[in-house]
Structures are given as C-alpha cells and as structure tokens.
Scaffold this active site. Structure first.
Site, PDB file in Angstrom:
ATOM      1  N   ASN A  62       0.753  -1.455  -0.094  1.00 60.18           N
ATOM      2  CA  ASN A  62       0.110  -0.177  -0.226  1.00 60.18           C
ATOM      3  C   ASN A  62       0.933   1.449   0.090  1.00 60.18           C
ATOM      4  O   ASN A  62       1.903   1.347   0.654  1.00 60.18           O
ATOM      5  CB  ASN A  62      -1.044   0.122   1.159  1.00 60.18           C
ATOM      6  CG  ASN A  62      -0.421  -0.261   2.443  1.00 60.18           C
ATOM      7  OD1 ASN A  62       0.405  -0.933   2.907  1.00 60.18           O
ATOM      8  ND2 ASN A  62      -1.006   0.244   3.586  1.00 60.18           N
ATOM      9  N   GLU A  64       0.299   5.214   0.741  1.00 52.72           N
ATOM     10  CA  GLU A  64      -0.442   6.263   1.252  1.00 52.72           C
ATOM     11  C   GLU A  64      -0.260   7.726   0.846  1.00 52.72           C
ATOM     12  O   GLU A  64       0.975   7.827   0.406  1.00 52.72           O
ATOM     13  CB  GLU A  64      -0.518   6.282   2.895  1.00 52.72           C
ATOM     14  CG  GLU A  64      -1.174   4.673   3.151  1.00 52.72           C
ATOM     15  CD  GLU A  64      -1.464   4.699   4.674  1.00 52.72           C
ATOM     16  OE1 GLU A  64      -0.878   5.441   5.375  1.00 52.72           O
ATOM     17  OE2 GLU A  64      -2.130   3.644   5.048  1.00 52.72           O
ATOM     18  N   GLU A  75      -3.108  -4.791  -2.911  1.00 52.13           N
ATOM     19  CA  GLU A  75      -3.609  -5.693  -4.108  1.00 52.13           C
ATOM     20  C   GLU A  75      -3.539  -5.036  -5.429  1.00 52.13           C
ATOM     21  O   GLU A  75      -3.247  -5.641  -6.391  1.00 52.13           O
ATOM     22  CB  GLU A  75      -4.915  -6.248  -3.816  1.00 52.13           C
ATOM     23  CG  GLU A  75      -4.939  -6.864  -2.344  1.00 52.13           C
ATOM     24  CD  GLU A  75      -5.328  -6.035  -1.246  1.00 52.13           C
ATOM     25  OE1 GLU A  75      -4.814  -4.882  -1.292  1.00 52.13           O
ATOM     26  OE2 GLU A  75      -6.302  -6.314  -0.309  1.00 52.13           O
TER      27      GLU A  75
HETATM   28  N1  THU Z   1      -5.335  -1.381   2.296  1.00 53.33           N
HETATM   29  C1  THU Z   1      -5.018  -2.151   1.632  1.00 53.33           C
HETATM   30  O1  THU Z   1      -3.561  -2.139   1.086  1.00 53.33           O
HETATM   31  N2  THU Z   1      -5.458  -3.227   0.967  1.00 53.33           N
HETATM   32  C2  THU Z   1      -6.782  -3.547   1.521  1.00 53.33           C
HETATM   33  O2  THU Z   1      -7.600  -4.378   0.742  1.00 53.33           O
HETATM   34  C3  THU Z   1      -7.502  -2.811   2.197  1.00 53.33           C
HETATM   35  C4  THU Z   1      -6.628  -1.430   2.899  1.00 53.33           C
HETATM   36  C5  THU Z   1      -4.560  -0.356   2.923  1.00 53.33           C
HETATM   37  C6  THU Z   1      -4.909   0.906   2.561  1.00 53.33           C
HETATM   38  C7  THU Z   1      -4.545   1.996   3.579  1.00 53.33           C
HETATM   39  O3  THU Z   1      -3.077   2.316   3.214  1.00 53.33           O
HETATM   40  C8  THU Z   1      -4.469   0.853   4.752  1.00 53.33           C
HETATM   41  O4  THU Z   1      -4.502  -0.183   4.150  1.00 53.33           O
HETATM   42  C9  THU Z   1      -5.643   1.498   5.849  1.00 53.33           C
HETATM   43  O5  THU Z   1      -6.746   1.253   5.363  1.00 53.33           O
END
Ligand code: THU
Length: 160
Positions: A62, A64, A75
């Site tokens: 992820n 941000e 994903e």
């Molecule tokens: N997040 C993911 O990377 N995948 C998911 O399916 C759910 C949420 C991340 C997004 C954000 O950076 C952090 O988790 C908290 O929501």
C-alpha cells in the site's frame, strides 16, 4: 417470491506449512512486500503478491498519501505491476497479508471492496479465476478459489 442462497467455499489452513508449495511461496513474498509499504498515516502495512501462469511472482504494497483518498491498496499495486511487467499474462493467484504497528492481526487480511472489484474484472478479462490467499499478521490462512467468492452479484462490464 423465491430466495437465492449464495455460498462461498473457503479453505482454512492453520499454518503456512499446510499450504500447497506455490501458495506458501506466494504468501512469503506478500509478507516480504510489507517492507515496501508506505503507510505513515495508518501505520497499517499491507503486502500483496500475485502469481502469474508463467511462474513469475510480482509484489505490491500500500502507498498512502497525505490526501487520504489517494491511498492505493497493496492488491491493486501488485495487479498493476503485473499488468505492466507481464502484459497479457494470466494471474493465477493473489496473496494478501498485513502488519500493524498497533497490534497483531489474527484474522485474515481481506481485500477491500475496491480491490475485490478490480480482482473480479481481472478474472473477467483473462476469463480465468484468481485464487485468493489471505492471512493477517499471524494466524489462520483463508484460501478461496475465486475473487468472485468475495464479490457476489458484482458489477461488471456486461452491464454497459
Ligand atoms: N489497504 C490495502 O492495502 N488493501 C486492502 O484491501 C485494505 C486496505 C490499505 C489502504 C491503507 O493504506 C491502509 O490499508 C489502511 O486502510
């Protein structure tokens, strides 16, 4: 009136050692991808890895942003990476795992709705299911045969 029942089969493994070898490797790669997460706001690091039918594994994490709605999930990062590195190659499986600075996550890390939609469209596009392998920071591992199991009655291109 009639009722429709929709069911999803989930295989539950108590530890990674019980998984088929290729899924063990994939989950390990997803766990390593956690180290590439950029998650200074949530401190919730998500790692993902996709297995392609040419045997390659492509990672994602992820990413941000201070403008929160710009955050990209692990994903979708992995699927995007795979589509660019190996165009037209079938995705066989995707693994997802997490690491939180606040606590251990004992329940499997389930893809968010947006990621389910993207996984589902990837299945439609390649006309082949994608197995989903999910684990929290520890604990049981869930394996589903298809992303559709996580998104029943989903929206798809056939509506347009
Ligand atoms: N997040 C993911 O990377 N995948 C998911 O399916 C759910 C949420 C991340 C997004 C954000 O950076 C952090 O988790 C908290 O929501």
């Amino acid at each position: 009136m009639k009722e429709i029942t929709i069911s999803t089969k989930i295989k539950v493994y108590e530890s990674a050692k019980e998984l088929p070898g290729e899924y063990q490797k994939l989950l390990k790669s997803a766990r390593a991808a956690v180290n590439h997460a950029y998650a200074p706001y949530s401190n919730f690091r998500v790692g993902s890895a996709v297995l392609l039918d040419n045997g390659s594994i492509v990672q994602g994490a992820n990413l941000e942003n201070a403008a929160y709605s710009m955050c990209i999930c692990a994903e979708r990062t992995a699927l995007g990476n795979a589509a660019m590195q190996y165009p037209g190659t079938v995705v066989k499986a995707i693994a997802v795992t997490v690491q939180s600075q606040k606590k251990e996550i004992g329940q499997p890390a389930s893809p968010c709705g947006a990621c389910r939609q993207v996984i589902s469209e990837t299945e439609d596009r390649q006309q082949q299911d994608i197995a989903i392998i999910m684990q929290g920071s520890e604990g049981a591992i869930y394996v589903l045969e298809s992303g559709k199991g996580l998104l029943p009655i989903g929206f798809h291109g056939g509506f347009l």
